[in-house]
Design a protein around this motif. Structure first.
Motif, PDB file in Angstrom:
ATOM      1  N   GLU A  66       0.832  -1.212   0.000  1.00 40.74           N
ATOM      2  CA  GLU A  66       0.000   0.000   0.000  1.00 40.74           C
ATOM      3  C   GLU A  66       0.863   1.258   0.000  1.00 40.74           C
ATOM      4  N   ALA A  67       2.010   1.202   0.693  1.00 41.83           N
ATOM      5  CA  ALA A  67       2.927   2.345   0.719  1.00 41.83           C
ATOM      6  C   ALA A  67       3.500   2.579  -0.679  1.00 41.83           C
ATOM      7  N   GLU A  68       3.845   1.502  -1.343  1.00 42.79           N
ATOM      8  CA  GLU A  68       4.396   1.605  -2.699  1.00 42.79           C
ATOM      9  C   GLU A  68       3.362   2.209  -3.658  1.00 42.79           C
ATOM     10  N   ARG A  69       2.114   1.767  -3.493  1.00 51.64           N
ATOM     11  CA  ARG A  69       1.029   2.285  -4.328  1.00 51.64           C
ATOM     12  C   ARG A  69       0.841   3.785  -4.095  1.00 51.64           C
ATOM     13  N   SER A  70       0.908   4.198  -2.843  1.00 53.64           N
ATOM     14  CA  SER A  70       0.753   5.615  -2.504  1.00 53.64           C
ATOM     15  C   SER A  70       1.844   6.449  -3.177  1.00 53.64           C
ATOM     16  N   ALA A  71       3.059   5.920  -3.187  1.00 54.81           N
ATOM     17  CA  ALA A  71       4.180   6.629  -3.809  1.00 54.81           C
ATOM     18  C   ALA A  71       4.058   6.623  -5.337  1.00 54.81           C
ATOM     19  N   ARG A  72       3.790   5.449  -5.902  1.00 55.33           N
ATOM     20  CA  ARG A  72       3.755   5.301  -7.359  1.00 55.33           C
ATOM     21  C   ARG A  72       2.540   5.979  -7.992  1.00 55.33           C
ATOM     22  N   GLU A  73       1.359   5.696  -7.432  1.00 55.69           N
ATOM     23  CA  GLU A  73       0.119   6.146  -8.081  1.00 55.69           C
ATOM     24  C   GLU A  73      -0.286   7.555  -7.674  1.00 55.69           C
ATOM     25  N   ASN A  74       0.006   7.947  -6.444  1.00 54.36           N
ATOM     26  CA  ASN A  74      -0.399   9.279  -5.983  1.00 54.36           C
ATOM     27  C   ASN A  74       0.771  10.244  -5.855  1.00 54.36           C
ATOM     28  N   GLY A  75       1.963   9.751  -6.152  1.00 50.24           N
ATOM     29  CA  GLY A  75       3.136  10.620  -6.167  1.00 50.24           C
ATOM     30  C   GLY A  75       3.587  11.113  -4.796  1.00 50.24           C
ATOM     31  N   SER A  76       3.214  10.378  -3.763  1.00 47.48           N
ATOM     32  CA  SER A  76       3.646  10.795  -2.424  1.00 47.48           C
ATOM     33  C   SER A  76       5.150  10.636  -2.270  1.00 47.48           C
ATOM     34  N   THR A  77       5.794  11.636  -1.673  1.00 49.41           N
ATOM     35  CA  THR A  77       7.235  11.565  -1.406  1.00 49.41           C
ATOM     36  C   THR A  77       7.522  11.705   0.087  1.00 49.41           C
ATOM     37  N   GLN A  78       6.452  11.898   0.880  1.00 44.91           N
ATOM     38  CA  GLN A  78       6.608  12.165   2.310  1.00 44.91           C
ATOM     39  C   GLN A  78       5.767  11.180   3.112  1.00 44.91           C
ATOM     40  N   CYS A  79       6.391  10.605   4.116  1.00 41.96           N
ATOM     41  CA  CYS A  79       5.701   9.601   4.921  1.00 41.96           C
ATOM     42  C   CYS A  79       5.847   9.919   6.407  1.00 41.96           C
ATOM     43  N   LEU A  80       4.729   9.864   7.107  1.00 41.90           N
ATOM     44  CA  LEU A  80       4.739  10.058   8.561  1.00 41.90           C
ATOM     45  C   LEU A  80       4.340   8.748   9.229  1.00 41.90           C
ATOM     46  N   ILE A  81       5.228   8.222  10.077  1.00 38.05           N
ATOM     47  CA  ILE A  81       4.921   7.011  10.838  1.00 38.05           C
ATOM     48  C   ILE A  81       4.519   7.446  12.242  1.00 38.05           C
ATOM     49  N   MET A  82       3.343   7.008  12.679  1.00 39.24           N
ATOM     50  CA  MET A  82       2.847   7.440  13.988  1.00 39.24           C
ATOM     51  C   MET A  82       2.641   6.277  14.947  1.00 39.24           C
ATOM     52  N   GLY A  83       3.004   6.510  16.188  1.00 40.59           N
ATOM     53  CA  GLY A  83       2.660   5.605  17.275  1.00 40.59           C
ATOM     54  C   GLY A  83       1.835   6.369  18.290  1.00 40.59           C
ATOM     55  N   HIS A  84       1.244   5.644  19.223  1.00 39.49           N
ATOM     56  CA  HIS A  84       0.505   6.360  20.276  1.00 39.49           C
ATOM     57  C   HIS A  84       0.554   5.591  21.587  1.00 39.49           C
ATOM     58  N   CYS A  85       0.474   6.351  22.682  1.00 37.01           N
ATOM     59  CA  CYS A  85       0.487   5.754  24.016  1.00 37.01           C
ATOM     60  C   CYS A  85      -0.828   5.038  24.290  1.00 37.01           C
ATOM     61  N   ASN A  86      -0.794   4.116  25.214  1.00 36.42           N
ATOM     62  CA  ASN A  86      -1.977   3.334  25.592  1.00 36.42           C
ATOM     63  C   ASN A  86      -2.554   2.573  24.400  1.00 36.42           C
ATOM     64  N   CYS A  87      -1.655   2.143  23.518  1.00 37.88           N
ATOM     65  CA  CYS A  87      -2.068   1.369  22.352  1.00 37.88           C
ATOM     66  C   CYS A  87      -2.349  -0.069  22.799  1.00 37.88           C
ATOM     67  N   LYS A  88      -3.524  -0.562  22.434  1.00 43.78           N
ATOM     68  CA  LYS A  88      -3.912  -1.915  22.835  1.00 43.78           C
ATOM     69  C   LYS A  88      -3.171  -2.985  22.010  1.00 43.78           C
ATOM     70  N   ALA A  89      -2.689  -2.576  20.840  1.00 47.70           N
ATOM     71  CA  ALA A  89      -2.040  -3.541  19.950  1.00 47.70           C
ATOM     72  C   ALA A  89      -0.514  -3.513  20.050  1.00 47.70           C
ATOM     73  N   ASN A  90       0.017  -2.466  20.653  1.00 46.05           N
ATOM     74  CA  ASN A  90       1.456  -2.384  20.931  1.00 46.05           C
ATOM     75  C   ASN A  90       1.589  -1.754  22.310  1.00 46.05           C
ATOM     76  N   THR A  91       1.666  -2.627  23.317  1.00 43.12           N
ATOM     77  CA  THR A  91       1.443  -2.203  24.708  1.00 43.12           C
ATOM     78  C   THR A  91       2.700  -1.708  25.420  1.00 43.12           C
ATOM     79  N   VAL A  92       3.753  -1.374  24.671  1.00 41.21           N
ATOM     80  CA  VAL A  92       5.009  -0.945  25.309  1.00 41.21           C
ATOM     81  C   VAL A  92       4.873   0.457  25.906  1.00 41.21           C
ATOM     82  N   GLU A  93       5.841   0.813  26.756  1.00 38.51           N
ATOM     83  CA  GLU A  93       5.872   2.136  27.380  1.00 38.51           C
ATOM     84  C   GLU A  93       6.273   3.197  26.346  1.00 38.51           C
ATOM     85  N   TYR A  94       6.039   4.426  26.746  1.00 40.17           N
ATOM     86  CA  TYR A  94       6.307   5.594  25.890  1.00 40.17           C
ATOM     87  C   TYR A  94       7.713   5.565  25.270  1.00 40.17           C
ATOM     88  N   GLU A  95       8.737   5.364  26.121  1.00 42.07           N
ATOM     89  CA  GLU A  95      10.118   5.392  25.628  1.00 42.07           C
ATOM     90  C   GLU A  95      10.373   4.271  24.614  1.00 42.07           C
TER      91      GLU A  95
END
Ligand SMILES: [Zn+2]
Length: 133
Positions: A66-95
């Protein structure tokens, strides 16, 4: 808008609605694009960091496609990867989320789809904290 074309950036976010919708807002603000392709997976930062989970391999394959499609078909050159606290699917601490985001950034950069890969996290007060680029 460049030459009358709609500009896109890309967000890799957890599938929690709160995280994905707020990530879009920050991607628009950070990158200045009109539209954002949002690619989600439960605990996205952990998945990209190589977290062991039954669905990890398959999820990673889909996210990359899907990332490749976003770059190829929509010409995206910028990507933001986000995490969040209190995530039920990745339960690690903030640090530890920050460590995952750093690993995630290295992986996404290695794909070579996006010249600009930024990372950020929503802290326990749900403030947007930029962690890289
Ligand atoms: Zn989450």
């Amino acid at each position: 808008m460049i030459d009358g074309k709609v500009t896109f950036s890309t967000v890799l976010s957890c599938d929690s609605l709160h995280c994905s919708t707020d990530s879009v807002r920050w991607a628009k603000r950070t990158f200045g694009t009109m539209e954002v392709d949002v690619i989600t997976a439960p605990g996205m930062d952990g998945i990209l960091a190589g977290m062991a989970r039954a669905d990890a391999e398959e999820t990673l394959r889909r996210v990359k496609l899907e990332a490749e499609r976003s770059a190829r078909e929509n010409g995206s050159t910028q990507c933001l990867i986000m995490g969040h606290c209190n995530c039920k699917a990745n339960t690690v601490e903030y640090e530890e989320h920050k460590v995952h985001l750093e690993k995630a950034k290295q992986l996404v950069e290695s794909w070579g789809f996006f010249p600009w890969v930024a990372t950020g996290i929503f802290n326990p007060q749900w403030e947007f904290i930029r962690t890289a680029a």
